[in-house]
Scaffold this active site. Structure first.
Site, PDB file in Angstrom:
ATOM      1  N   ASP A   1      -8.487  -5.407  12.947  1.00 30.98           N
ATOM      2  CA  ASP A   1      -8.276  -3.953  12.871  1.00 30.98           C
ATOM      3  C   ASP A   1      -7.745  -3.628  11.485  1.00 30.98           C
ATOM      4  OD1 ASP A   1      -7.944  -1.301  13.419  1.00 30.98           O
ATOM      5  OD2 ASP A   1      -6.155  -1.556  14.654  1.00 30.98           O
TER       6      ASP A   1
ATOM      7  N   GLN B   1       0.822  -1.204   0.000  1.00 30.88           N
ATOM      8  CA  GLN B   1       0.000   0.000   0.000  1.00 30.88           C
ATOM      9  C   GLN B   1       0.859   1.259   0.000  1.00 30.88           C
ATOM     10  OE1 GLN B   1      -2.284  -0.822   3.552  1.00 30.88           O
ATOM     11  NE2 GLN B   1      -0.414  -1.475   4.580  1.00 30.88           N
TER      12      GLN B   1
HETATM   13  N1  AG3 Z   1      -9.050   0.986  10.636  1.00 26.46           N
HETATM   14  C1  AG3 Z   1     -10.274   1.567  10.138  1.00 26.46           C
HETATM   15  C2  AG3 Z   1     -10.049   2.792   9.334  1.00 26.46           C
HETATM   16  C3  AG3 Z   1     -11.176   3.183   8.484  1.00 26.46           C
HETATM   17  C4  AG3 Z   1     -10.986   4.559   7.957  1.00 26.46           C
HETATM   18  N2  AG3 Z   1     -11.726   4.803   6.755  1.00 26.46           N
HETATM   19  C5  AG3 Z   1     -11.607   5.915   6.034  1.00 26.46           C
HETATM   20  N3  AG3 Z   1     -10.882   6.911   6.448  1.00 26.46           N
HETATM   21  N4  AG3 Z   1     -12.268   5.988   4.907  1.00 26.46           N
HETATM   22  C6  AG3 Z   1      -8.211   1.800  11.414  1.00 26.46           C
HETATM   23  C7  AG3 Z   1      -6.984   1.153  11.910  1.00 26.46           C
HETATM   24  C8  AG3 Z   1      -6.478   1.832  13.117  1.00 26.46           C
HETATM   25  N5  AG3 Z   1      -5.700   0.993  13.940  1.00 26.46           N
END
Ligand code: AG3
Length: 283
Positions: A157, A33
């Site tokens: 996560d 990424q």
């Molecule tokens: N995971 C979820 C993030 C989602 C954000 N989405 C967006 N900005 N469109 C976060 C990981 C943190 N540990």
């Protein structure tokens, strides 16, 4: 737009959200990424993956406390906890807040852990150095497939359900998670914006319901995410998060000396109360 350098997030669903920047700190392209670390006036330093803000110094506690404490308090004695993703370390840190846990984290992209420790150390707050934690750089999908019957709790996560993260939201993965969990195990996952990513949330809940007997979605504030309201979903074999008593939650937090800033016994229960239009989305 007022003058200055802005971080602007353009969402695929037709919405933009932005913050005024102090500085762009890091840009890195990994095999998995694109990563950026930015410093903003309102949110402090933020981690951005593939153009989506993942976490900020200012509001990371809101997200990570809800992703971790709700399931870990629901399970009466979670020791073996698997974290999938979560390279910034905010989830691992909250798992380690529970003294009986022995977490294993499986993150696919080592550079997220490295850059988070370098630029956002307050988020992991030493979690990666904690001897109770084991951190593996590996594919979570494969890890789960290869480790049946080993965990009390699995926490996912992940990034949004786009690109490489898509399989983490699908039924085959949830079947493997079911197998990696003990007979009273449970899973918690971030489950997208209940306002703007409705079909993603619906699909995820449908996939979880196909596998687990108890599936409950709950809500929390995460101002740095689009719309500010975020959802999480617990899928469980035995324990129902809405049946944990408030007094028991308070006793757990005090016994384990956990002092959250977002999560509380009242928030635990309030989070499962859905506005009717969201309940309907999930019915
Ligand atoms: N995971 C979820 C993030 C989602 C954000 N989405 C967006 N900005 N469109 C976060 C990981 C943190 N540990």
């Amino acid at each position: 737009m007022p003058p200055g350098d802005w971080y602007v997030e353009e969402e695929t669903f037709g919405y933009i959200q932005g913050v005024l920047l102090r500085e762009r700190l890091q840009r890195h392209r990994s095999p998995f990424q694109n990563m950026e670390v930015i410093d903003s006036q309102l949110f402090g330093r933020c981690l951005v993956l593939d153009g989506a803000l993942q976490t900020s110094e200012w509001d990371e506690f809101m997200y990570h406390e809800m992703l971790v404490h709700v399931p870990l308090v629901t399970h009466p004695d979670a020791r073996r906890v698997l974290v999938i993703g979560g390279g910034d370390g905010g989830t691992l840190r909250r798992v380690l807040d529970h003294p009986q846990t022995e977490p294993i984290q499986v993150e696919i992209d080592a550079s997220v852990i490295e850059n988070s420790q370098k630029f956002l150390p307050s988020i992991s707050n030493g979690a990666f150095q904690n001897p109770r934690a084991e951190v593996l750089i590996a594919d979570g999908l494969q890890y789960v497939r290869e480790h049946p019957g080993e965990f009390d709790v699995v926490l996912v996560d992940s990034t949004d359900p786009v690109g490489p993260a898509i399989p983490l939201f699908e039924e085959p993965f949830y079947r493997d998670v079911y197998k990696t969990l003990a007979e009273d195990g449970l899973l918690a996952a971030q489950s997208s914006s209940p306002l703007y990513m409705v079909s993603d949330l619906q699909a995820q809940v449908r996939n979880l319901r196909a596998v687990f007997p108890i599936v409950r979605t709950y809500l929390g504030l995460v101002p740095a995410y689009p719309g500010g309201l975020w959802s999480y979903t617990i899928a469980s074999k035995r324990y129902d998060p809405v049946r944990v008593g408030k007094a028991d939650i308070a006793a757990r937090l005090s016994r384990e000396a956990i002092t959250p800033r977002y999560y509380s016994p009242d928030i635990h229960h309030a989070a499962f109360v859905l506005p009717p239009f969201i309940a309907e989305i999930l019915s």
